[in-house]
Write an enzyme that holds these catalytic residues in place. Structure first.
Site, PDB file in Angstrom:
ATOM      1  N   ARG A 183     -10.512 -11.378   1.766  1.00  0.00           N
ATOM      2  CA  ARG A 183     -11.385 -12.396   1.168  1.00  0.00           C
ATOM      3  C   ARG A 183     -10.723 -13.768   1.205  1.00  0.00           C
ATOM      4  NH1 ARG A 183     -11.577  -8.972  -4.277  1.00  0.00           N
ATOM      5  NH2 ARG A 183     -11.556  -7.411  -2.632  1.00  0.00           N
ATOM      6  N   LYS A 224       0.834  -1.202   0.000  1.00  0.00           N
ATOM      7  CA  LYS A 224       0.000   0.000   0.000  1.00  0.00           C
ATOM      8  C   LYS A 224       0.870   1.255   0.000  1.00  0.00           C
ATOM      9  CE  LYS A 224      -3.970  -1.811   2.629  1.00  0.00           C
ATOM     10  NZ  LYS A 224      -4.978  -1.587   1.566  1.00  0.00           N
TER      11      LYS A 224
HETATM   12  N1  BES Z   1      -8.154  -3.710   4.370  1.00  0.00           N
HETATM   13  C1  BES Z   1      -8.323  -3.287   3.039  1.00  0.00           C
HETATM   14  C2  BES Z   1      -9.615  -2.500   2.820  1.00  0.00           C
HETATM   15  C3  BES Z   1      -9.660  -1.147   3.454  1.00  0.00           C
HETATM   16  C4  BES Z   1      -9.253  -0.046   2.753  1.00  0.00           C
HETATM   17  C5  BES Z   1     -10.175  -0.972   4.721  1.00  0.00           C
HETATM   18  C6  BES Z   1      -9.327   1.192   3.322  1.00  0.00           C
HETATM   19  C7  BES Z   1     -10.246   0.277   5.284  1.00  0.00           C
HETATM   20  C8  BES Z   1      -9.831   1.372   4.579  1.00  0.00           C
HETATM   21  C9  BES Z   1      -8.358  -4.495   2.103  1.00  0.00           C
HETATM   22  O1  BES Z   1      -7.609  -5.565   2.502  1.00  0.00           O
HETATM   23  C10 BES Z   1      -7.822  -4.037   0.785  1.00  0.00           C
HETATM   24  O2  BES Z   1      -6.682  -3.689   0.731  1.00  0.00           O
HETATM   25  N2  BES Z   1      -8.665  -4.046  -0.240  1.00  0.00           N
HETATM   26  C11 BES Z   1      -8.292  -3.627  -1.520  1.00  0.00           C
HETATM   27  C12 BES Z   1      -8.880  -4.589  -2.493  1.00  0.00           C
HETATM   28  C13 BES Z   1      -8.350  -4.447  -3.904  1.00  0.00           C
HETATM   29  C14 BES Z   1      -6.881  -4.811  -3.958  1.00  0.00           C
HETATM   30  C15 BES Z   1      -9.147  -5.326  -4.826  1.00  0.00           C
HETATM   31  C16 BES Z   1      -8.827  -2.225  -1.743  1.00  0.00           C
HETATM   32  O3  BES Z   1      -9.904  -1.905  -1.246  1.00  0.00           O
HETATM   33  O4  BES Z   1      -8.134  -1.450  -2.379  1.00  0.00           O
HETATM   34 MN    MN Z   2      -5.600  -5.393   1.853  1.00  0.00          MN
END
Ligand code: BES
Ligand code: MN
Ligand code: ZN
Length: 517
Positions: A370, A296
Site C-alpha cells: 500500500r 515474515k
Molecule cells: N505481499 C503480502 C500479501 C500476501 C500474503 C500476498 C500472502 C500473497 C500471499 C503483503 O505485503 C503483506 O505482507 N500483507 C500483510 C498486511 C498486514 C501486515 C496488515 C498481510 O497480509 O499479512
Molecule cells: Mn508485505
C-alpha cells in the site's frame, strides 16, 4: 523443450493428423439422443462409449483411442463437454485445458479439431456461437500448455543436441464454411495474443527474485515495449526522489538492489481519437517481500517472489492491449522494489512523507504494498486518466475472505467496478466486490502522522489495504483496486492454469476492460 502449441485454421485437412479432437456432450437420461449428433466417422465410436460406463462425455473427462492405422487419424481424443444445458464458454475453456493434458501425455504432435462436425456443437440449442466455443477451447488449450522450465538445467542441456529440439505441437482448427473460417482465424489471433501476454506475466511472476530484481523487470519491460510498440520510461530511485516518492523509497530503503518505476503507454493508431479515453493500470511490483523489519515467518516465504504479480499483470495487459489494438489509451505504471531488512531499513514507527504530501506512520513494515502504491497512484493522476485500476498481491486477508475462486475489487466508483467485473465475467475470471465504507479508516489515523499503514486489529484486512489507498485518490477520479493475492499463484482447480506457480489471471480482464471502456 516444450513450446506453446501452434494454433492454425484451415478450410480442410487431409494430411496425416495423429489425433482428431472430438467434443462429446453428456446426454441426460430420457433426452432425445439426436439432440447433439456427432457427425461423421466418429459417431459409432462415440455411441459405443456412451453406452459403456467408460466415457459418457462428462465434463472434465477425456478418452484417448488409438486406432493403429485404420481410421482417418492415428488416434482420436474424445473430450467430455458435460451436460448441454450447463455448457458455457468457461466449460469450453476448461475442456481445452483437459484436452491439452491428454494430448501431451499421449505425445500427440498434430491434432485436428473439426469445428463444423466433430466438435459436436452445431445444432446445440444454446446462446453460444460456434465461434465462441472454438475460441474458448483454443484458449484453454494454449493457456494450459504453459510450463516454466527456464531454470531446469537438464532441459537446457538437452536443447540443441540431436533429437531434443524444441517440440511444437500443432493444433489445426478446420472449418469448411468460408465466413466462419475468416472469423475463426481472427479469434485464433486473439487467443495467440492472450497466450503471449499471459506467458510474459507468468514468466515474470515465476522468476526467482535473485534474478527478477527491479532492474531486470525494467529491462524486460523496455524489450517488450520495443517489440509491441509501447512507449516506455523508467524512473530510477534518483528520479523517484525528484518526484518526492517518499513511501516508495522508504520501502526499498533496506534493500541492496535499487527500485525502478516503469511507465508504459499504448496509444491506438487506428480509429478516431475523439472519444479516446485513458485507462491507467497500476501494479505492485515487490520483487521479494521478506516483510522487512516486521519480518515474515519462514514457512512459504519463498512464495513472496510472486509479490510483483500485480506489476506482471499490468505488463501482460499492456502487451495484450497493443496486440488487440484496443481503441483507448492505456498507461501502465509498475512500481518495482524489494522489501528487505538491513541496517538502514525502515523501522516500525518511522514516519514517511508521500508524493501527495500526506505523512504515514509505518506501524508494520510488512504492509509495504500500500505504501509503494500510494505514491504511484498519486503519480498516475498526472496522466489525466478517466479510470485508474491498481492490481496488487496486497493482503493475505483477501484469501481468508474469498478463498481461491476470485479476486476482490474495491473502489470509489461502482460503475467502474461493475465494468471491470463484467470484463472478468466475459473471459471466465471471477471478481467479487467488497465494501469500502470510510469508517474502515477510523482506526488508521495516527497520533504522530496523518495516518498509519495498518488498523488496530487484524480484521477486514483486504478492506483496510484498500481504504489506505483511497486516501491517495483525488476527488473525481474513478478508481478500482484489485487484490489478487490469493489468485496470483497456486490456483489448482482450473485445467488451463498450471497447478503450481503463477496463474496469469486477470491479464485478459484488464485488456478486455481497456477494449470496452
Ligand atoms: N505481499 C503480502 C500479501 C500476501 C500474503 C500476498 C500472502 C500473497 C500471499 C503483503 O505485503 C503483506 O505482507 N500483507 C500483510 C498486511 C498486514 C501486515 C496488515 C498481510 O497480509 O499479512
Ligand atoms: Mn508485505
Ligand atoms: Zn507484499
Amino acid at each position: 523443450m516444450w513450446k506453446l502449441p501452434i494454433l492454425e485454421s484451415r478450410p480442410s485437412f487431409s494430411g496425416a493428423a495423429d489425433t482428431d479432437l472430438v467434443g462429446v456432450f453428456q446426454e441426460s437420461a430420457g433426452k432425445v439422443k439426436k439432440a447433439i449428433p456427432i457427425k461423421g466417422v466418429y459417431a459409432p465410436l462415440v455411441e459405443r462409449f456412451r453406452k459403456s460406463e467408460v466415457f459418457q462425455g462428462a465434463h472434465g473427462s477425456v478418452q484417448f483411442v488409438r486406432f493403429g492405422g485404420k481410421a482417418p487419424a492415428e488416434s482420436c481424443l474424445l473430450v467430455g463437454l458435460g451436460a448441454p444445458a450447463e455448457f458455457s464458454e468457461e466449460k469450453a475453456r476448461t475442456a481445452g485445458g483437459n484436452a491439452w493434458g491428454k494430448l501431451k501425455a499421449e505425445k500427440a504432435r498434430l491434432a485436428v479439431v473439426h469445428v463444423d462436425t466433430l466438435f459436436g456443437v452445431k445444432g446445440l440449442k444454446t446462446e453460444l456461437s460456434h465461434l465462441a466455443v472454438a475460441r474458448a477451447f483454443a484458449e484453454g488449450l494454449i493457456l494450459g500448455a504453459y510450463e516454466y522450465n527456464k531454470h531446469k538445467s537438464s532441459l537446457l542441456a538437452a536443447k540443441g543436441s540431436k533429437g531434443s529440439e524444441d517440440t511444437h505441437v500443432r493444433v489445426v482448427f478446420v472449418t469448411a464454411e468460408k465466413g466462419l473460417r475468416q472469423q475463426l482465424e481472427r479469434e485464433l489471433d486473439h487467443v495467440r495474443a492472450s497466450a503471449e501476454a499471459i506467458r510474459i506475466t507468468r514468466d515474470w511472476s515465476n522468476e526467482p527474485s535473485n534474478i527478477g530484481i527491479p532492474e531486470y523487470f525494467a529491462n524486460e519491460a523496455r524489450k517488450y515495449a520495443r517489440q509491441y510498440g509501447l512507449k516506455c520510461k523508467v524512473l530510477t530511485e534518483r528520479e523517484a526522489a525528484a518526484e518526492k516518492m517518499g513511501l516508495f523509497l522508504g520501502v526499498g530503503q533496506g534493500a541492496e538492489r535499487e527500485g525502478r518505476i516503469v511507465v508504459l503507454e499504448y496509444v491506438p493508431t487506428r480509429g478516431s481519437k475523439k472519444n479516446l479515453k485513458t485507462v491507467a493500470l497500476v501494479g505492485k511490483g515487490i520483487t521479494f517481500d521478506s516483510g522487512g523489519i516486521s519480518i515474515k515467518p519462514a514457512l512459504r516465504m519463498e512464495d513472496m517472489k510472486h509479490d510483483m504479480t500485480g506489476a506482471a499483470t499490468v505488463m501482460g495487459a499492456m502487451v495484450l492491449s497493443a496486440l488487440w489494438q484496443v481503441p483507448n489509451r492505456v498507461v501502465g505504471i509498475m512500481a518495482f522494489t524489494e522489501n528487505m531488512p538491513d541496517g538502514t531499513a525502515i523501522q516500525p514507527g518511522n514516519v514517511l512523507k508521500s508524493r501527495a504530501g500526506k505523512t504515514v506512520e509505518v506501524i508494520n513494515t510488512d504492509a509495504e504494498g500500500r505504501l509503494i502504491l500510494a505514491d504511484v497512484l498519486d503519480y498516475a493522476h498526472d496522466f489525466r486518466p478517466d479510470a485508474v485500476i491498481d492490481v496488487a498481491t496486497l493482503t493475505g486477508a483477501v484469501g481468508i475472505a474469498l478463498g481461491k475462486q476470485c479476486c476482490a475489487i474495491l473502489g470509489n466508483d461502482d460503475l467502474l467496478a461493475d465494468a471491470v467485473k463484467r470484463a472478468g465475467e466475459s473471459c471466465g475470471e471471477r471478481i467479487w466486490q467488497l465494501p469500502l465504507w470510510d469508517e474502515y479508516f477510523d482506526d488508521m489515523k495516527s497520533d504522530t502522522a496523518d495516518m498509519k499503514n495498518v488498523g488496530n486489529d487484524g480484521q477486514g484486512g483486504a478492506i483496510r489495504g484498500a481504504i489506505f489507498l483511497k486516501q491517495f485518490i483525488k476527488k473525481g477520479t474513478a478508481w478500482a483496486h484489485m487484490d489478487i493475492a490469493s489468485m496470483s499463484n497456486g490456483v489448482t482447480h482450473l485445467s488451463y492454469i498450471p497447478k503450481k506457480g503463477a496463474t496469469g489471471l486477470y491479464v485478459r480482464t484488464l485488456a478486455r476492460f481497456a477494449a470496452d471502456f
